[in-house]
Scaffold this motif. Structure first.
Motif, mmCIF file in Angstrom:
data_model
loop_
_atom_site.group_PDB
_atom_site.id
_atom_site.type_symbol
_atom_site.label_atom_id
_atom_site.label_comp_id
_atom_site.label_asym_id
_atom_site.label_seq_id
_atom_site.Cartn_x
_atom_site.Cartn_y
_atom_site.Cartn_z
ATOM 1 N N ILE A 92 0.841 -1.208 0.000
ATOM 2 C CA ILE A 92 0.000 0.000 0.000
ATOM 3 C C ILE A 92 0.872 1.253 0.000
ATOM 4 N N GLN A 93 1.958 1.226 0.746
ATOM 5 C CA GLN A 93 2.886 2.359 0.760
ATOM 6 C C GLN A 93 3.495 2.592 -0.624
ATOM 7 N N VAL A 94 3.928 1.493 -1.278
ATOM 8 C CA VAL A 94 4.529 1.615 -2.612
ATOM 9 C C VAL A 94 3.503 2.113 -3.622
ATOM 10 N N LEU A 95 2.287 1.601 -3.566
ATOM 11 C CA LEU A 95 1.240 2.033 -4.502
ATOM 12 C C LEU A 95 0.914 3.510 -4.344
ATOM 13 N N SER A 96 1.037 4.026 -3.122
ATOM 14 C CA SER A 96 0.724 5.440 -2.890
ATOM 15 C C SER A 96 1.691 6.361 -3.623
ATOM 16 N N LEU A 97 2.855 5.839 -4.016
ATOM 17 C CA LEU A 97 3.881 6.642 -4.697
ATOM 18 C C LEU A 97 4.016 6.296 -6.176
ATOM 19 N N SER A 98 3.281 5.282 -6.634
ATOM 20 C CA SER A 98 3.437 4.808 -8.005
ATOM 21 C C SER A 98 2.828 5.762 -9.025
ATOM 22 N N LYS A 99 3.500 5.885 -10.158
ATOM 23 C CA LYS A 99 2.989 6.704 -11.255
ATOM 24 C C LYS A 99 2.139 5.888 -12.221
ATOM 25 N N ILE A 139 0.517 5.743 6.390
ATOM 26 C CA ILE A 139 0.590 6.878 5.476
ATOM 27 C C ILE A 139 -0.732 7.645 5.541
ATOM 28 N N LYS A 140 -0.887 8.655 4.674
ATOM 29 C CA LYS A 140 -2.120 9.435 4.703
ATOM 30 C C LYS A 140 -3.306 8.600 4.229
ATOM 31 N N GLU A 141 -4.501 9.056 4.518
ATOM 32 C CA GLU A 141 -5.713 8.324 4.154
ATOM 33 C C GLU A 141 -5.789 8.086 2.652
ATOM 34 N N THR A 142 -6.226 6.871 2.290
ATOM 35 C CA THR A 142 -6.432 6.543 0.877
ATOM 36 C C THR A 142 -7.908 6.641 0.494
ATOM 37 N N GLY A 143 -8.773 6.619 1.496
ATOM 38 C CA GLY A 143 -10.198 6.579 1.225
ATOM 39 C C GLY A 143 -10.696 5.178 0.936
ATOM 40 N N ARG A 186 20.637 -9.484 1.554
ATOM 41 C CA ARG A 186 20.048 -9.047 2.820
ATOM 42 C C ARG A 186 18.986 -7.987 2.533
ATOM 43 N N ALA A 187 17.768 -8.268 2.918
ATOM 44 C CA ALA A 187 16.688 -7.284 2.787
ATOM 45 C C ALA A 187 16.687 -6.384 4.019
ATOM 46 N N GLN A 188 16.678 -5.090 3.792
ATOM 47 C CA GLN A 188 16.692 -4.135 4.899
ATOM 48 C C GLN A 188 15.322 -3.513 5.149
ATOM 49 N N ASP A 189 14.425 -3.665 4.172
ATOM 50 C CA ASP A 189 13.088 -3.089 4.291
ATOM 51 C C ASP A 189 12.141 -3.928 3.428
ATOM 52 N N ARG A 190 10.941 -4.198 3.934
ATOM 53 C CA ARG A 190 9.971 -4.997 3.171
ATOM 54 C C ARG A 190 9.550 -4.315 1.875
ATOM 55 N N LYS A 191 9.846 -3.046 1.739
ATOM 56 C CA LYS A 191 9.469 -2.355 0.510
ATOM 57 C C LYS A 191 10.180 -2.940 -0.708
ATOM 58 N N THR A 192 11.327 -3.592 -0.498
ATOM 59 C CA THR A 192 11.997 -4.223 -1.642
ATOM 60 C C THR A 192 11.119 -5.317 -2.239
ATOM 61 N N PHE A 193 10.413 -6.079 -1.388
ATOM 62 C CA PHE A 193 9.493 -7.115 -1.877
ATOM 63 C C PHE A 193 8.229 -6.476 -2.449
ATOM 64 N N ALA A 194 7.761 -5.418 -1.776
ATOM 65 C CA ALA A 194 6.546 -4.732 -2.217
ATOM 66 C C ALA A 194 6.738 -4.084 -3.580
ATOM 67 N N SER A 195 7.891 -3.465 -3.796
ATOM 68 C CA SER A 195 8.168 -2.832 -5.091
ATOM 69 C C SER A 195 8.165 -3.863 -6.203
ATOM 70 N N GLY A 196 8.742 -5.031 -5.937
ATOM 71 C CA GLY A 196 8.735 -6.102 -6.928
ATOM 72 C C GLY A 196 7.338 -6.606 -7.218
ATOM 73 N N ALA A 197 6.507 -6.708 -6.179
ATOM 74 C CA ALA A 197 5.131 -7.169 -6.361
ATOM 75 C C ALA A 197 4.333 -6.192 -7.222
ATOM 76 N N VAL A 198 4.553 -4.905 -7.003
ATOM 77 C CA VAL A 198 3.859 -3.896 -7.813
ATOM 78 C C VAL A 198 4.359 -3.938 -9.265
ATOM 79 N N LYS A 199 5.661 -4.132 -9.461
ATOM 80 C CA LYS A 199 6.195 -4.306 -10.822
ATOM 81 C C LYS A 199 5.526 -5.502 -11.502
#
Length: 267
Positions: free
Chosen positions: A20-27, A53-57, A233-246
């Motif tokens: 959800i965090q990654v999607l909030s920044l995706s173009k 993060i901020k509300e998504t609605g 070594r993964a330092q943040d779950r966003k690395t997996f999240a970014s790949g999932a969004v890709k």
């Protein structure tokens, strides 16, 4: 051009929040639904607030059918217990599906192969770009080194992780078996007690579960003269999240087929 609408299943968990965090920044894509298990105490909360993060609605909901109807692509990072119902919902609504859930059985994987004849699916034990490079580098190293080197695999994760070895470690094992022309008979899982001298073809799998380690995997190649280590070594779950969004963006517009992260990344 309108954004790709992505429904996230397992939105209440660590990975769901990161996606959800990654999607909030995706173009290219945006959150369209956030599915949580039936009876979850945070059902009805705003998905953005829950993810920090901020509300998504978009509220956290257990209505899987509504999520399918309002989404172009689904990403599943829930648990293996509800996997079959999620796959059936994607099939019935003809929705592309990214599967990041671990702990799936051989029977589940057979269902995935069958479903991919109807809908497009990305299935990978790990969505990280770096981990998929680890898979590729391991394959190359094993093809070159396997006859003269002992091979060991170490998987380290946080204390909350339930499956062991991890899905990533098990895939590394499959890569090693294929590249070194060995079989499951050559694999041992941990060591305890007295053993004979190590067999030349042995591949050993080791697991650690401690602290809050996001994820670490190392493949070791030992000879009498040298040691080679390939580590991610993964330092943040966003690395997996970014790949999932890709992966979700890759599937949009596909008609059917079973894909992995090598397809998504073009490697």
């Amino acid at each position: 051009m309108s954004k790709i609408k992505v429904g996230v299943i397992g939105a209440g968990g660590r990975m769901g929040k990161a996606i959800i965090q990654v999607l909030s920044l995706s173009k290219k894509s945006e959150l369209s639904a956030a599915v949580v298990r039936e009876g979850a105490i945070y059902a009805g909360f705003d998905s953005g607030n829950h993810a920090g993060i901020k509300e998504t609605g978009i509220l956290l909901s257990s209505d899987l059918q509504k999520a399918c109807e309002g989404s172009d692509v689904l990403i599943d990072f829930s648990t293996h217990t509800g996997f079959e119902s999620i796959l059936n919902a994607a099939l019935q609504n003809h929705k592309p599906l990214v599967i990041g859930t671990t702990g799936l059985t051989d029977s589940d994987k057979t269902l995935i192969q069958s479903a991919a004849k109807t809908i497009p699916i990305v299935f990978s034990p790990n969505m990280s770009v770096g981990v998929n490079l680890l898979f590729k580098l391991t394959e190359i190293a094993a093809k070159v080194l396997h006859e003269d080197f002992d091979i060991e695999v170490l998987d380290i994760h946080h204390r909350h992780k339930k499956d062991a070895p991890s899905g990533t470690a098990m895939y590394l094992k499959e890569v090693l078996l294929g590249a070194s022309k060995r079989s499951e008979e050559n694999v041992i899982y941990g060591r305890h007690g007295m053993y004979p001298e190590r067999d030349q073809k042995e591949i050993a799998m080791h697991t650690m579960r401690a602290g809050e380690v996001v994820g670490e995997h190392t493949v070791y190649f030992f000879s009498p003269e040298e040691r080679i280590e390939i580590t991610h070594r993964a330092q943040d779950r966003k690395t997996f999240a970014s790949g999932a969004v890709k992966a979700a963006e890759f599937l949009h517009g596909k008609s059917k087929g079973l894909y992995n992260m090598f397809d998504v990344l073009g490697i």
